[in-house]
Design an enzyme around this catalytic site. Sequence first.
Site, mmCIF file in Angstrom:
data_model
loop_
_atom_site.group_PDB
_atom_site.id
_atom_site.type_symbol
_atom_site.label_atom_id
_atom_site.label_comp_id
_atom_site.label_asym_id
_atom_site.label_seq_id
_atom_site.Cartn_x
_atom_site.Cartn_y
_atom_site.Cartn_z
ATOM 1 N N LYS A 123 -13.671 -3.777 0.918
ATOM 2 C CA LYS A 123 -12.452 -3.838 0.002
ATOM 3 C C LYS A 123 -13.268 -4.245 -1.260
ATOM 4 C CE LYS A 123 -8.240 -4.676 2.145
ATOM 5 N NZ LYS A 123 -6.980 -5.524 1.973
ATOM 6 N N LYS A 211 -10.626 6.049 9.410
ATOM 7 C CA LYS A 211 -9.138 5.698 9.710
ATOM 8 C C LYS A 211 -8.257 6.241 8.680
ATOM 9 C CE LYS A 211 -8.796 1.094 7.604
ATOM 10 N NZ LYS A 211 -8.392 -0.380 7.719
ATOM 11 N N LYS A 214 -4.241 3.908 3.224
ATOM 12 C CA LYS A 214 -3.776 4.155 2.086
ATOM 13 C C LYS A 214 -4.698 4.178 0.795
ATOM 14 C CE LYS A 214 -3.356 -0.823 2.018
ATOM 15 N NZ LYS A 214 -2.234 -1.789 2.658
HETATM 16 P P1 AMP Z 1 -1.773 -2.794 6.438
HETATM 17 O O1 AMP Z 1 -1.189 -1.574 5.641
HETATM 18 O O2 AMP Z 1 -3.326 -2.865 5.913
HETATM 19 O O3 AMP Z 1 -1.152 -4.125 5.828
HETATM 20 O O4 AMP Z 1 -1.933 -2.582 7.918
HETATM 21 C C1 AMP Z 1 -0.722 -2.730 8.690
HETATM 22 C C2 AMP Z 1 -0.943 -2.840 10.297
HETATM 23 O O5 AMP Z 1 -1.374 -1.289 10.347
HETATM 24 C C3 AMP Z 1 -2.081 -3.262 10.719
HETATM 25 O O6 AMP Z 1 -1.687 -3.762 11.834
HETATM 26 C C4 AMP Z 1 -3.277 -2.413 10.742
HETATM 27 O O7 AMP Z 1 -4.180 -2.712 11.705
HETATM 28 C C5 AMP Z 1 -2.593 -1.181 11.247
HETATM 29 N N1 AMP Z 1 -3.014 -0.041 10.673
HETATM 30 C C6 AMP Z 1 -3.534 0.503 9.455
HETATM 31 N N2 AMP Z 1 -4.205 1.425 9.434
HETATM 32 C C7 AMP Z 1 -4.087 1.997 10.793
HETATM 33 C C8 AMP Z 1 -4.618 3.231 11.319
HETATM 34 N N3 AMP Z 1 -5.269 4.135 10.537
HETATM 35 N N4 AMP Z 1 -4.607 3.253 12.589
HETATM 36 C C9 AMP Z 1 -4.029 2.473 13.325
HETATM 37 N N5 AMP Z 1 -3.463 1.220 12.753
HETATM 38 C C10 AMP Z 1 -3.500 0.914 11.494
#
Ligand code: AMP
Length: 349
Positions: A123, A211, A214
């Site tokens: 990041k 992966k 966003k």
């Molecule tokens: P965040 O949007 O970063 O707060 O992520 C929220 C949850 O989604 C966390 O548990 C991440 O590990 C999971 N996550 C985010 N992107 C992915 C992805 N591409 N595949 C699987 N899990 C994801």
Amino acid sequence: MAFEPSPVARQRPRVLSGIQPTAGSFHLGNYLGAVRQWVALQETHDAFYMVVDLHAITVPQDPAELRANTRLAAAQLLAAGLDPERCTLFVQSHVPEHAQLGWVMNCLTGFGEASRMTQFKDKSAKQGADRTTVGLFTYPILQVADILLYQADAVPVGEDQRQHIELTRDLAERFNGRFDQGAARPTFTIPDAYIVRETAKIYDLQDPAVKMSKSASSPKGLVNLLDEPKASAKKFKSAVTDTDTVIRYDTEAKPGVSNLLTIYATLTGTAVPELERRYEGKGYGALKTDLAEVFTEWVTPFRQRTQEYLDDPESLDSVLAKGAEKARAVAAETLATVYDRVGFVPAKH
Ligand code: AMP
Ligand code: TRP
């Protein structure tokens, strides 16, 4: 006499997890990698789930947007199937103990140890050093506090969070080792990551080597749940696959097709080998068109339910208020033990 936490009568193991309200809409990776598991675990576990707004301000944010996105995140969690009767759903900033324990854990973390967190490195590299805050640097340590406050046994997350859970285990063990001398019970439960292998990492539809995220370089590979289903259907139809035509699950040779199969299988509850059989002799076009339809069918009621929760902000806020109250009762007890064990003089009431 040293303060001892009362033994909490726990019938079920406890889980805790959090999601950031930074992007507005959740994407398919969030849902399949994490939120789906949250919904399932509320049936078998004592479950605590939160919208991590303190984490969201580690990158520049607009106040009105943050407020709207926090409610939007809660609405999406309810629309995905979280039930406030079965789990505790709350907003992180409503429970001040997160920031308080975060400070204590900061003081237990080595600078080098924090510097090794790969998500921080990614990041901060993306933002540039001059825009990177100390808050972003200590972000994983706040996450450690989030988990330890609730004595969570397991933390349902996607693969990208594994290192943060490892840090949580290290710091919990360090604290217990340093401060629990002679105590009847350890201060912190050592949590396990709960990562479902099949959906631990959902990949970008345009670049199946990275992966879904966003902050994707192109929006074409990112499926946001709240986008017009037609727009998402288009993304599935133009997903990158390979020059072959055989529909087979093989993450090495066929990462794009495998990703589509994972998504299809999870959304419909069909086993991947069954899908391979069903699509034998058919081209990628058929798979993509069907997946676009499967997704549309799933996401349409999800979007409707999200809107219904948003249309009634008073009920939404009252769900979150009740959740915060339940969360605080647990968090306060852990923090009191921590404050006592590190040697703070108790405040007179
Ligand atoms: P965040 O949007 O970063 O707060 O992520 C929220 C949850 O989604 C966390 O548990 C991440 O590990 C999971 N996550 C985010 N992107 C992915 C992805 N591409 N595949 C699987 N899990 C994801
Ligand atoms: N860091 C997590 C993410 O980006 C969000 C998070 C914050 C979290 N606190 C947590 C996840 C506690 C699990 C437990 O996805």
